[in-house]
Design a protein around this motif. Structure first.
Motif, PDB file in Angstrom:
ATOM      1  N   LEU A   9     -29.183  -9.207 -33.239  1.00  0.00           N
ATOM      2  CA  LEU A   9     -29.220  -9.020 -34.690  1.00  0.00           C
ATOM      3  C   LEU A   9     -27.898  -9.427 -35.310  1.00  0.00           C
ATOM      4  O   LEU A   9     -27.867 -10.096 -36.366  1.00  0.00           O
ATOM      5  N   SER A  10     -26.799  -9.047 -34.686  1.00  0.00           N
ATOM      6  CA  SER A  10     -25.489  -9.397 -35.216  1.00  0.00           C
ATOM      7  C   SER A  10     -25.275 -10.906 -35.194  1.00  0.00           C
ATOM      8  O   SER A  10     -24.744 -11.486 -36.156  1.00  0.00           O
ATOM      9  N   ARG A  58     -29.331  -6.892 -42.093  1.00  0.00           N
ATOM     10  CA  ARG A  58     -28.655  -6.413 -40.887  1.00  0.00           C
ATOM     11  C   ARG A  58     -28.589  -4.886 -40.887  1.00  0.00           C
ATOM     12  O   ARG A  58     -28.845  -4.233 -39.872  1.00  0.00           O
ATOM     13  N   GLY A 107     -32.984  -5.468 -39.366  1.00  0.00           N
ATOM     14  CA  GLY A 107     -33.502  -6.824 -39.145  1.00  0.00           C
ATOM     15  C   GLY A 107     -34.884  -6.894 -38.590  1.00  0.00           C
ATOM     16  O   GLY A 107     -35.210  -7.808 -37.820  1.00  0.00           O
ATOM     17  N   ALA A 150     -27.335 -12.523 -37.961  1.00  0.00           N
ATOM     18  CA  ALA A 150     -26.741 -12.269 -39.274  1.00  0.00           C
ATOM     19  C   ALA A 150     -25.458 -13.070 -39.466  1.00  0.00           C
ATOM     20  O   ALA A 150     -25.209 -13.617 -40.551  1.00  0.00           O
TER      21      ALA A 150
END
Length: 466
Positions: A167-168, A455, A459, A171
């Motif tokens: 996810l990071s 985020r 997400g 993003a």
């Protein structure tokens, strides 16, 4: 009297077992408070629909989607996280193997010279032996099962950590790409402004040459042209560095980045909304913190049970002979069965100290979970508020730009007709350029704020099995 003795013995054993158990402190009371609703205003147009797992597709830019897809497949941090998953899977298998019986084989041919007790004379003897051995620990107290559960919970936490990293990365790639398109738009504006400054400089020079204006106005126009020209290489450097950063995120060597839609064409996806309590199930870092609590609790139970007796069954069977040919054709068959009960009596407080340490680690996991949830709430609040306030800034910037454009039109007409000095037009040009730059930056920040909110909302992540 015969019936009293077994009861007395059983009571003594129970008391001994109770005394063997390590003392464990109670977990700290939770101080976490889940708000009933968000403090920040919900932006207009927010939807309560579930967040799409591929939320970056909502920007409608194929180049952005391809870049995120490449990053999720090739990013170095994600590849390391996937390898850690395999490591922890192996640890779970190792912990579970302790609950299974073990089987081993042993063969020991030997030859020795000794004195005969009967005759006192030395003699040489051979011994050939082959034996299978089996052992199994009965997990009466659940110590082995707790150790396996601790390993399994750690694995689940690592899987959630992998999802958090993914996810990071998605993003960061989306934000980096949007910033890149914002820099592209600023570079385009800087080049267009440079052309306007060039025409203004040439006009000021001609007016100076014919004696219509002073040399000061010409130098001012030249200085403004130089200032605009300075912005071009600065923006080119920032674009170059941003492209390299995106290439590294995508798991590639530094290089150019394919472009898609222009900044003005990009539309942010719908704003997600929901209750704060929903966030507890939609963020992988919160799930990771939950699994950390489960692992610490299981490890605490396994450590505490080390002071309790262990029960182990062993069995062995084999053959033995003094001659190798007899070992293969007519050996002597041997076997044995045994049960072992081992209970620690004194260890200097080692297990109690380890239990205290495990209890503190459990308490730390509880506090870390609370901190993670609070941080998630704060990030979501900030994301919701950022979109609302940035939209308000866009409205104010539109008004500011309209005023600056009208001011420049009037200042240019006054200067062209000889009613004002060039400095008035120069100030108006600066104001309009600053408003245009702020406009592009606000648009890029508003798009990036949508990424930050997605985020913060997880997400589209959901825990396995939900």
């Amino acid at each position: 009297m015969k019936t009293v003795v077994p009861v007395l013995v059983a009571g003594m054993v129970a008391a001994a077992l109770a005394g063997c158990a390590a003392k464990v402190g109670a977990p700290p009371a939770s101080r976490l408070q889940v708000p009933a609703q968000w403090r920040a205003p919900i932006p207009e147009g927010a939807t309560a629909l579930p967040v799409d797992a591929q939320w970056w597709q909502g920007f409608g830019d194929p180049a952005l989607a391809a870049l995120v897809t490449a990053a999720l497949a090739n990013n170095g941090d994600l590849r390391l996280a996937r390898e850690r998953i395999e490591d922890y899977r192996a640890r779970v298998r190792a912990a579970a193997a302790a609950q299974q019986p073990t089987l081993s084989f042993d063969t020991s041919p030997a030859r020795a010279r000794a004195l005969s007790p009967a005759t006192g004379r030395p003699y040489v003897a051979n011994a050939f032996q082959a034996e299978f051995q089996a052992a199994y620990e009965i997990d009466v107290w659940g110590r082995l099962a707790n150790a396996t559960e601790a390993a399994a919970a750690t694995l689940r936490g690592e899987q959630a950590s992998l999802d958090a990293v993914a996810l990071s990365i998605a993003a960061n790639v989306a934000t980096g790409y949007l910033n890149l398109r914002g820099l592209d738009a600023q570079l385009e504006l800087a080049r267009a402004t440079l052309q306007l400054r060039e025409r203004s400089r040439d006009l000021a020079r001609r007016q100076f040459e014919v004696g219509y204006s002073s040399r000061l106005e010409w130098l001012q126009a030249q200085a403004e042209y130089d200032t605009a020209a300075e912005q071009v290489p600065q923006l080119q450097r920032q674009i170059f560095e941003q492209e390299n950063a995106l290439s590294l995120l995508a798991g590639a060597s530094p290089g150019p980045i394919a472009r898609g839609k222009a900044l003005a064409e990009l539309v942010p996806p719908p704003v997600p909304a929901g209750l704060p309590s929903d966030l507890l199930r939609r963020r992988p870092d919160i799930a990771r913190a939950e699994q950390a609590i489960a692992a610490a609790s299981a490890q605490l139970a396994a450590t505490r049970d080390q002071l309790l007796p262990t029960f182990r069954l062993t069995a062995a069977g084999g053959i033995q002979s003094t001659d190798l040919s007899d070992l293969l054709h007519g050996p002597t068959r041997l076997w044995r069965l045994a049960g072992t009960l081992v209970a620690p009596l004194y260890d200097g407080g080692r297990v109690q100290a380890a239990t205290d340490s495990a209890a503190v680690q459990r308490n730390q996991a509880l506090i870390a979970y609370e901190n993670t949830v609070r941080q998630a709430f704060a990030e979501t609040e900030n994301g919701l508020d950022a979109i609302t306030r940035l939209r308000e800034q866009v409205v104010q910037n539109d008004a500011r730009r309209a005023t600056a454009a009208e001011t420049l039109r009037i200042a240019h007409n006054r200067y062209a007709n000889g009613y004002a000095a060039y400095l008035e037009e120069l100030d108006a040009q600066r104001s309009l350029y600053a408003a245009d730059v702020a406009r592009l930056q606000l648009r890029a920040r508003l798009l990036a704020a949508s990424v930050d909110l997605y985020r913060a909302m997880g997400g589209g992540w959901t825990a396995p099995g939900q």
